[in-house]
Design a protein around this motif. Structure first.
Motif, PDB file in Angstrom:
ATOM      1  N   VAL A  95       0.860  -1.184   0.000  1.00  0.00           N
ATOM      2  CA  VAL A  95       0.000   0.000   0.000  1.00  0.00           C
ATOM      3  C   VAL A  95       0.897   1.234   0.000  1.00  0.00           C
ATOM      4  CG1 VAL A  95      -1.766   1.286   1.262  1.00  0.00           C
ATOM      5  CG2 VAL A  95      -1.830  -1.222   1.220  1.00  0.00           C
ATOM      6  N   THR A  96       0.631   2.131  -0.963  1.00  0.00           N
ATOM      7  CA  THR A  96       1.372   3.396  -1.051  1.00  0.00           C
ATOM      8  C   THR A  96       0.393   4.549  -1.139  1.00  0.00           C
ATOM      9  OG1 THR A  96       1.495   3.216  -3.468  1.00  0.00           O
ATOM     10  CG2 THR A  96       3.366   2.336  -2.220  1.00  0.00           C
ATOM     11  N   ASP A  97       0.846   5.703  -0.738  1.00  0.00           N
ATOM     12  CA  ASP A  97       0.014   6.903  -0.867  1.00  0.00           C
ATOM     13  C   ASP A  97       0.268   7.525  -2.244  1.00  0.00           C
ATOM     14  OD1 ASP A  97       2.401   8.332  -0.738  1.00  0.00           O
ATOM     15  OD2 ASP A  97       2.085   9.031   1.316  1.00  0.00           O
ATOM     16  N   PRO A  98      -0.440   8.617  -2.599  1.00  0.00           N
ATOM     17  CA  PRO A  98      -0.288   9.216  -3.930  1.00  0.00           C
ATOM     18  C   PRO A  98       1.156   9.646  -4.262  1.00  0.00           C
ATOM     19  CG  PRO A  98      -2.282  10.042  -2.912  1.00  0.00           C
ATOM     20  CD  PRO A  98      -1.557   9.236  -1.867  1.00  0.00           C
ATOM     21  N   SER A  99       1.962   9.931  -3.247  1.00  0.00           N
ATOM     22  CA  SER A  99       3.342  10.335  -3.527  1.00  0.00           C
ATOM     23  C   SER A  99       4.265   9.131  -3.726  1.00  0.00           C
ATOM     24  CB  SER A  99       3.880  11.219  -2.388  1.00  0.00           C
ATOM     25  OG  SER A  99       4.078  10.425  -1.218  1.00  0.00           O
ATOM     26  N   GLY A 100       3.752   7.908  -3.476  1.00  0.00           N
ATOM     27  CA  GLY A 100       4.557   6.699  -3.636  1.00  0.00           C
ATOM     28  C   GLY A 100       5.157   6.189  -2.338  1.00  0.00           C
ATOM     29  N   ALA A 101       4.916   6.897  -1.231  1.00  0.00           N
ATOM     30  CA  ALA A 101       5.443   6.455   0.062  1.00  0.00           C
ATOM     31  C   ALA A 101       4.599   5.294   0.584  1.00  0.00           C
ATOM     32  CB  ALA A 101       5.416   7.616   1.059  1.00  0.00           C
ATOM     33  N   VAL A 102       5.267   4.344   1.238  1.00  0.00           N
ATOM     34  CA  VAL A 102       4.534   3.205   1.785  1.00  0.00           C
ATOM     35  C   VAL A 102       3.677   3.643   2.963  1.00  0.00           C
ATOM     36  CG1 VAL A 102       6.235   1.520   1.010  1.00  0.00           C
ATOM     37  CG2 VAL A 102       6.416   2.478   3.310  1.00  0.00           C
ATOM     38  N   VAL A 103       2.585   2.893   3.206  1.00  0.00           N
ATOM     39  CA  VAL A 103       1.659   3.218   4.283  1.00  0.00           C
ATOM     40  C   VAL A 103       1.651   2.065   5.295  1.00  0.00           C
ATOM     41  CG1 VAL A 103      -0.712   3.842   4.874  1.00  0.00           C
ATOM     42  CG2 VAL A 103       0.236   4.514   2.654  1.00  0.00           C
ATOM     43  N   PRO A 104       2.398   2.196   6.383  1.00  0.00           N
ATOM     44  CA  PRO A 104       2.363   1.156   7.413  1.00  0.00           C
ATOM     45  C   PRO A 104       1.084   1.264   8.238  1.00  0.00           C
ATOM     46  CG  PRO A 104       3.878   2.891   8.046  1.00  0.00           C
ATOM     47  CD  PRO A 104       3.374   3.228   6.676  1.00  0.00           C
ATOM     48  N   GLY A 105       0.582   0.144   8.720  1.00  0.00           N
ATOM     49  CA  GLY A 105      -0.592   0.149   9.592  1.00  0.00           C
ATOM     50  C   GLY A 105      -1.911   0.376   8.893  1.00  0.00           C
ATOM     51  N   ALA A 106      -1.947   0.324   7.563  1.00  0.00           N
ATOM     52  CA  ALA A 106      -3.208   0.492   6.840  1.00  0.00           C
ATOM     53  C   ALA A 106      -4.035  -0.787   6.970  1.00  0.00           C
ATOM     54  CB  ALA A 106      -2.950   0.796   5.373  1.00  0.00           C
ATOM     55  N   SER A 107      -5.345  -0.638   7.046  1.00  0.00           N
ATOM     56  CA  SER A 107      -6.247  -1.784   7.133  1.00  0.00           C
ATOM     57  C   SER A 107      -6.614  -2.235   5.723  1.00  0.00           C
ATOM     58  CB  SER A 107      -7.504  -1.384   7.906  1.00  0.00           C
ATOM     59  OG  SER A 107      -8.410  -2.462   7.938  1.00  0.00           O
ATOM     60  N   VAL A 108      -6.397  -3.517   5.431  1.00  0.00           N
ATOM     61  CA  VAL A 108      -6.694  -4.079   4.111  1.00  0.00           C
ATOM     62  C   VAL A 108      -7.752  -5.165   4.300  1.00  0.00           C
ATOM     63  CG1 VAL A 108      -5.741  -5.248   2.095  1.00  0.00           C
ATOM     64  CG2 VAL A 108      -4.322  -3.636   3.377  1.00  0.00           C
ATOM     65  N   THR A 109      -8.805  -5.105   3.469  1.00  0.00           N
ATOM     66  CA  THR A 109      -9.894  -6.074   3.557  1.00  0.00           C
ATOM     67  C   THR A 109     -10.118  -6.718   2.197  1.00  0.00           C
ATOM     68  OG1 THR A 109     -10.971  -4.726   5.250  1.00  0.00           O
ATOM     69  CG2 THR A 109     -12.319  -6.402   4.181  1.00  0.00           C
ATOM     70  N   ALA A 110     -10.140  -8.044   2.185  1.00  0.00           N
ATOM     71  CA  ALA A 110     -10.497  -8.803   0.979  1.00  0.00           C
ATOM     72  C   ALA A 110     -11.920  -9.318   1.192  1.00  0.00           C
ATOM     73  CB  ALA A 110      -9.543  -9.974   0.771  1.00  0.00           C
ATOM     74  N   THR A 111     -12.835  -8.947   0.286  1.00  0.00           N
ATOM     75  CA  THR A 111     -14.231  -9.362   0.397  1.00  0.00           C
ATOM     76  C   THR A 111     -14.582 -10.292  -0.750  1.00  0.00           C
ATOM     77  OG1 THR A 111     -14.764  -7.212   1.376  1.00  0.00           O
ATOM     78  CG2 THR A 111     -16.608  -8.530   0.572  1.00  0.00           C
ATOM     79  N   ASN A 112     -15.026 -11.504  -0.408  1.00  0.00           N
ATOM     80  CA  ASN A 112     -15.451 -12.469  -1.413  1.00  0.00           C
ATOM     81  C   ASN A 112     -16.743 -11.959  -2.036  1.00  0.00           C
ATOM     82  OD1 ASN A 112     -16.845 -14.770  -2.616  1.00  0.00           O
ATOM     83  ND2 ASN A 112     -15.247 -16.016  -1.693  1.00  0.00           N
ATOM     84  N   ILE A 113     -16.754 -11.777  -3.335  1.00  0.00           N
ATOM     85  CA  ILE A 113     -17.914 -11.209  -4.029  1.00  0.00           C
ATOM     86  C   ILE A 113     -19.134 -12.127  -3.926  1.00  0.00           C
ATOM     87  CG2 ILE A 113     -18.807 -10.532  -6.301  1.00  0.00           C
ATOM     88  CD1 ILE A 113     -15.939  -9.550  -6.932  1.00  0.00           C
ATOM     89  N   ALA A 114     -18.942 -13.436  -4.010  1.00  0.00           N
ATOM     90  CA  ALA A 114     -20.070 -14.376  -3.993  1.00  0.00           C
ATOM     91  C   ALA A 114     -20.672 -14.551  -2.607  1.00  0.00           C
ATOM     92  CB  ALA A 114     -19.624 -15.737  -4.533  1.00  0.00           C
ATOM     93  N   THR A 115     -19.832 -14.536  -1.567  1.00  0.00           N
ATOM     94  CA  THR A 115     -20.329 -14.844  -0.220  1.00  0.00           C
ATOM     95  C   THR A 115     -20.342 -13.638   0.719  1.00  0.00           C
ATOM     96  OG1 THR A 115     -18.134 -15.421   0.589  1.00  0.00           O
ATOM     97  CG2 THR A 115     -19.448 -17.203  -0.399  1.00  0.00           C
ATOM     98  N   ASN A 116     -19.711 -12.560   0.315  1.00  0.00           N
ATOM     99  CA  ASN A 116     -19.564 -11.340   1.123  1.00  0.00           C
ATOM    100  C   ASN A 116     -18.760 -11.577   2.419  1.00  0.00           C
ATOM    101  OD1 ASN A 116     -19.988  -8.541   1.147  1.00  0.00           O
ATOM    102  ND2 ASN A 116     -21.593  -8.752   2.681  1.00  0.00           N
ATOM    103  N   VAL A 117     -17.972 -12.650   2.454  1.00  0.00           N
ATOM    104  CA  VAL A 117     -17.110 -12.913   3.614  1.00  0.00           C
ATOM    105  C   VAL A 117     -15.891 -12.004   3.517  1.00  0.00           C
ATOM    106  CG1 VAL A 117     -15.645 -14.645   4.737  1.00  0.00           C
ATOM    107  CG2 VAL A 117     -17.900 -15.280   3.872  1.00  0.00           C
ATOM    108  N   LYS A 118     -15.594 -11.331   4.624  1.00  0.00           N
ATOM    109  CA  LYS A 118     -14.487 -10.374   4.660  1.00  0.00           C
ATOM    110  C   LYS A 118     -13.312 -10.961   5.454  1.00  0.00           C
ATOM    111  CE  LYS A 118     -17.743  -6.513   4.678  1.00  0.00           C
ATOM    112  NZ  LYS A 118     -17.791  -6.313   3.288  1.00  0.00           N
TER     113      LYS A 118
END
Length: 102
Positions: free
Chosen positions: A52-75
């Motif tokens: 994960v990077t911000d618009p300037s290209g710097a990395v973003v530590p501690g960002a929350s990332v969520t993968a959501t299954n489209i068929a089951t809506n499981v996060k």
């Protein structure tokens, strides 16, 4: 051979068992690796990894990332490490949307 086995049944039985044991050993030596090979290639899960990077290209530590299954809506959630990297493993095969906050 029948005459020989009638006169020496114990010896013949031992030889017969030894022959079967050798045949079984050879069969296992060749068939087992061939039979197991496809099992190692099969998988029922996947993973998502990224940075994960911000618009300037710097990395973003501690960002929350969520993968959501489209068929089951499981996060499935994770947080980026100090280098901004996330890795979500053991996701059931399917289509996912990835959202990042923070």
């Amino acid at each position: 051979m029948k005459m020989m086995c009638r006169s020496l049944p114990e010896k013949c039985l031992r030889e017969l068992c030894a022959d079967y044991a050798r045949m079984l050993g050879m069969l296992l030596a060749f068939a087992l690796p061939i039979g197991l090979t496809p099992a190692f290639a099969q998988t029922i899960t996947g993973s998502v990894r990224g940075t994960v990077t911000d618009p300037s290209g710097a990395v973003v530590p501690g960002a929350s990332v969520t993968a959501t299954n489209i068929a089951t809506n499981v996060k499935t959630r994770t947080v980026t490490n100090p280098e901004g990297v996330y890795n979500i493993q053991f996701l059931p095969i399917g289509s996912y949307t990835i959202t990042v906050t923070g």
